[in-house]
Design an enzyme around this catalytic site. Sequence first.
Site, mmCIF file in Angstrom:
data_model
loop_
_atom_site.group_PDB
_atom_site.id
_atom_site.type_symbol
_atom_site.label_atom_id
_atom_site.label_comp_id
_atom_site.label_asym_id
_atom_site.label_seq_id
_atom_site.Cartn_x
_atom_site.Cartn_y
_atom_site.Cartn_z
ATOM 1 N N HIS A 225 -0.188 2.628 -7.813
ATOM 2 C CA HIS A 225 -1.286 1.666 -7.727
ATOM 3 C C HIS A 225 -2.627 2.404 -7.689
ATOM 4 C CE1 HIS A 225 1.583 -1.396 -7.259
ATOM 5 N NE2 HIS A 225 1.358 -1.798 -6.036
ATOM 6 N N CYS B 281 1.580 -2.987 -0.071
ATOM 7 C CA CYS B 281 1.372 -1.713 -0.768
ATOM 8 C C CYS B 281 -0.094 -1.464 -1.098
ATOM 9 C CB CYS B 281 2.229 -1.656 -2.028
ATOM 10 S SG CYS B 281 2.078 -3.100 -3.097
#
Length: 340
Positions: free
Chosen positions: A243, A130
């Site tokens: 994120h 990710c």
Amino acid sequence: MGYKVAVVGATGNVGREMLNILAERQFPVDEIVALASRRSLGTECSFGDTTLTTKDLDTFDFTGWDIALFAIGSDATKKYAPKAAATGCVVIDNSSLYRYDPDVPLVVPECNPEAVDNYAKKNIIANPNCSTAQMVVALKPLHDRAKIKRVVVSTYQSVSGSGKDAMDELWDQTKGKYVPGQEKEPKVYPKQIAFNVIPHIDVFMEDGSTKEEWKMVAETKKIVDPAIKVTATCVRVPVFVGHSESVNIEFEEFLDEDEARDILRQAPGILVVDKREDGGYVTPVECVGDFATFISRIRQDSTIENGINLWCVSDNLRKGAALNAVQIAETLGKRVLKKG
């Protein structure tokens, strides 16, 4: 004519997002099945306006199915992915198991769509980590213009990257700070995550880096250019989804910040929000549920000869996992399978 698609691990955070995104992007599906372990057998999952009931992964026959999106851990993937691939079904795997296998393409469609053409050696395509996925979307168009020498990245990674139990732990610890008697000791993480940050994601390696940091190095080299030097510090923060990354880039030649901003504005998968004023940037809360990778705080780094700093934010359950997997499926369909 569309595809027969299996979503493996359909009851988890990423599996559910895969189903949502397949529906949202109107992926050409003739038939779809939600697969899970026996303990989740019979669980209902949404696919657009349709409700799917999970079937048993252990007994499922992938023969005749076109694409399987895997959102299960490496151990289970090691058991089931080769079985699916052997039937002719193309596996798009979200685990780390095959990312570093030279016979398995590691794909971010905005960066290296041509890599899907090499899927046939094992009938498997790997989805990147990710934290890597959103960063390389920003790096690739800049690299094409000025050639990147070195990247220094610090990440601010949400707890959803560790799964539902981690999200529950953050919620419970947050409540425990305000409600006497509801304090919760850490179980998922080695230290308290609420009102704290933890500079430790995945296991420690011999050189002192963590596996998450190593992944960013290895995957950037495989996706963008093996000559790029990368150093990373990966940090878990008390954010549920999304994120963020602070990225410092050193180039072979000079790249003006205004040109870098223009390049990124025109690049696929990116939205630039970069105003030098209060709130003129994107934070994780604002990116949740969006397909884009957001870039802000683009500026020259005057401490090195050819440097740019930027801030990179994305929904890790989407671009960092489910969305990228669906985009790989779309790319595979357009370039190779050519149905739908």
